[in-house]
Design an enzyme around this catalytic site. Structure first.
Site, PDB file in Angstrom:
ATOM      1  N   LYS A  46       0.761  -1.118   0.082  1.00  0.00           N
ATOM      2  CA  LYS A  46       0.101   0.006  -0.058  1.00  0.00           C
ATOM      3  C   LYS A  46       0.770   1.269   0.098  1.00  0.00           C
ATOM      4  O   LYS A  46       2.251   1.304   0.274  1.00  0.00           O
ATOM      5  CB  LYS A  46      -0.809  -0.083   1.176  1.00  0.00           C
ATOM      6  CG  LYS A  46      -0.230   0.115   2.574  1.00  0.00           C
ATOM      7  CD  LYS A  46      -1.361  -0.382   3.875  1.00  0.00           C
ATOM      8  CE  LYS A  46      -0.328  -0.442   4.891  1.00  0.00           C
ATOM      9  NZ  LYS A  46      -1.074  -0.897   6.143  1.00  0.00           N
ATOM     10  N   TYR A 275      13.567  31.770   5.481  1.00  0.00           N
ATOM     11  CA  TYR A 275      12.173  32.280   5.864  1.00  0.00           C
ATOM     12  C   TYR A 275      11.943  32.439   7.373  1.00  0.00           C
ATOM     13  O   TYR A 275      12.507  31.620   8.208  1.00  0.00           O
ATOM     14  CB  TYR A 275      10.959  31.418   5.585  1.00  0.00           C
ATOM     15  CG  TYR A 275      10.524  31.374   4.231  1.00  0.00           C
ATOM     16  CD1 TYR A 275      10.273  32.378   3.551  1.00  0.00           C
ATOM     17  CD2 TYR A 275      10.730  30.061   3.337  1.00  0.00           C
ATOM     18  CE1 TYR A 275       9.802  32.621   2.073  1.00  0.00           C
ATOM     19  CE2 TYR A 275      10.469  30.068   1.780  1.00  0.00           C
ATOM     20  CZ  TYR A 275       9.849  31.329   1.498  1.00  0.00           C
ATOM     21  OH  TYR A 275       9.532  31.292   0.125  1.00  0.00           O
TER      22      TYR A 275
HETATM   23  C1  LIG Z   1      -0.325  -1.872   6.851  1.00  0.00           C
HETATM   24  C2  LIG Z   1      -0.829  -3.233   7.339  1.00  0.00           C
HETATM   25  C3  LIG Z   1      -0.215  -4.405   7.365  1.00  0.00           C
HETATM   26  C4  LIG Z   1       1.206  -4.073   7.510  1.00  0.00           C
HETATM   27  O1  LIG Z   1       1.983  -3.633   8.542  1.00  0.00           O
HETATM   28  P1  LIG Z   1       3.300  -3.623   8.906  1.00  0.00           P
HETATM   29  O2  LIG Z   1       3.412  -2.821  10.392  1.00  0.00           O
HETATM   30  O3  LIG Z   1       4.016  -2.333   7.977  1.00  0.00           O
HETATM   31  O4  LIG Z   1       3.936  -4.704   8.680  1.00  0.00           O
HETATM   32  C5  LIG Z   1      -0.686  -5.416   7.613  1.00  0.00           C
HETATM   33  N1  LIG Z   1      -2.057  -5.574   7.757  1.00  0.00           N
HETATM   34  C6  LIG Z   1      -2.801  -4.558   7.738  1.00  0.00           C
HETATM   35  C7  LIG Z   1      -4.343  -4.898   7.622  1.00  0.00           C
HETATM   36  C8  LIG Z   1      -2.414  -3.406   7.447  1.00  0.00           C
HETATM   37  O5  LIG Z   1      -3.298  -2.302   7.091  1.00  0.00           O
END
Ligand SMILES: *Cc1c(COP(=O)(O)O)cnc(C)c1O
Length: 388
Positions: A46, A275
């Protein structure tokens, strides 16, 4: 065969580059796989593969033959299919009913988190003359999406009754798997097992089960079940500090972020920089300008606290990070020339700066540092084709 070719070559020599070492991703993947002890791998891609580039990382991982891949949204799954990725793709986010036909058209595995959603999927699949792949989500303590264990049996029943869906798995998500206190994780796992005992009690085959994220893979081996869902570990980072989640698996960061010096000057004592005129040297010093700013996803919160590496030394950011540029104090005797490499994340010579450090300086977590690096930063890939 998936292609590991880099995407379109940059049109211009980049002054801002995220270099992704796919060989490191392979090594991290294999290390997690060994630790998973026979559980199938469902690598999580993701948010642009945690900033590493969705398509190139997916093509690379596909050659490692995972059980499937996981993303958060329909759009991410569709991008993978359009790029020719053919393994099972689980979309973990909650679904919008209007999107269901598109999930099915793209052969994406849908997360159903209520009886009503499951029935909507069944109806849409029936209309299309298709069978939808489903994973059922139960909320054992994350409080995000999913049915609570006490009400989940209605969804399990609906899954058995539906004619146009295939319930391939049931899953849940931990809220505290990367915390030192194991209590909630234990309770969640227990509650998960109790919920899915529905299937054996009913005398039907239990779908595949998964619940482990990176934190759980590191410190709760009993939670590995049929599949594991590692995210941050694959990219070479840990979900939390070692006093929270012990580093039982060795991984190393795949991403290096670098830029170049575009300007060098001697800054006289008493003349402010940037800035708000928020930083003023008290002695003549040398200051360089680097073409990276918060408009690339380099946090403005790093103003006056962050460091970069130039000439093999860590040097402090001088004044506020601008949208497109930042200034660095290299000291009265520091040497730097236009075009010299500046490392924001990664190493140069003996010096190194990690994404974890940036997170600490900015008051956030490593995940946010990585996913924040946006499309303004050119990605380049090395180590393609490595499978072991
Ligand atoms: C993001 C996510 C993961 C992976 O999490 P990590 O801490 O990066 O291993 C696994 N399951 C779900 C449902 C997630 O949203």
């Amino acid at each position: 065969m998936p292609s590991n070719e880099a995407p379109d070559a940059p049109r211009f020599p980049p002054v801002n580059l995220a270099e992704i070492d796919l060989g490191r991703i392979t090594a991290n993947y294999r290390a997690v796989e060994r630790a998973a002890g026979g559980a199938g791998m469902l690598p999580v891609l993701k948010a642009n593969a945690y900033g590493h580039g969705l398509i190139p990382v997916a093509r690379h991982l596909e050659a490692l033959e995972p059980a499937g891949m996981a993303v958060a949204f329909l759009e991410e799954g569709a991008l993978l299919r359009d790029a020719g990725v053919s393994c099972p793709i689980l979309v973990m986010g909650g679904i919008d009913v209007d999107q269901i036909p598109h999930f099915i058209a793209y052969d994406l595995t849908i997360t159903a988190s209520s009886v009503e959603k499951l029935r909507e999927v069944d109806k849409a699949a029936g209309k299309l003359g298709a069978t939808a792949r489903l994973h059922l989500k139960i909320d054992t303590g994350m409080g995000r999406i999913g049915m609570r264990p006490d009400t989940a049996p209605a969804m399990f029943e609906a899954g058995l009754a539906a004619e146009h869906v295939e319930v391939e798995a049931v899953y849940s998500h931990f809220a505290t798997a990367d915390c030192a206190d194991p209590e909630q994780t234990r309770r969640q796992l227990e509650s998960f097992h109790r919920a899915v005992s529905f299937y054996s009690a009913r005398g039907v085959t239990t779908p595949k089960l998964h619940i482990a994220n990176s934190g759980a893979i590191l410190q709760h081996p009993e939670s590995r079940l049929d599949l594991v869902r590692p995210g941050i570990l694959l990219y070479g980072h840990y979900p939390a500090d070692s006093d929270q989640a012990p580093r039982t698996i060795r991984v190393s960061p795949a991403l290096t972020w670098k830029s170049r010096v575009v300007y060098f000057k001697v800054q006289p004592a008493g003349c402010p920089v940037g800035y708000g005129a928020a930083w003023t040297p008290d002695r003549d010093t040398r200051v360089i300008t680097v073409p990276v700013g918060y408009g690339h996803g380099y946090f403005r919160a790093l103003s006056d606290r962050g460091e970069v590496i130039v000439g093999g030394h860590r040097r402090p950011i001088a004044g506020r990070v601008c949208m497109d540029q930042l200034m660095v104090d290299i000291g009265p005797d520091g040497e730097a020339y236009n075009g010299d490499e500046v490392v924001l994340i990664g190493s140069q010579g003996e010096a190194s700066i990690t994404a974890d450090e940036l997170a600490r300086w900015a008051g956030t977590i490593t995940y946010e540092v990585l996913t924040n690096i946006n499309t303004r930063v050119e990605r380049r890939y090395i180590g393609a084709g490595t499978t072991s």
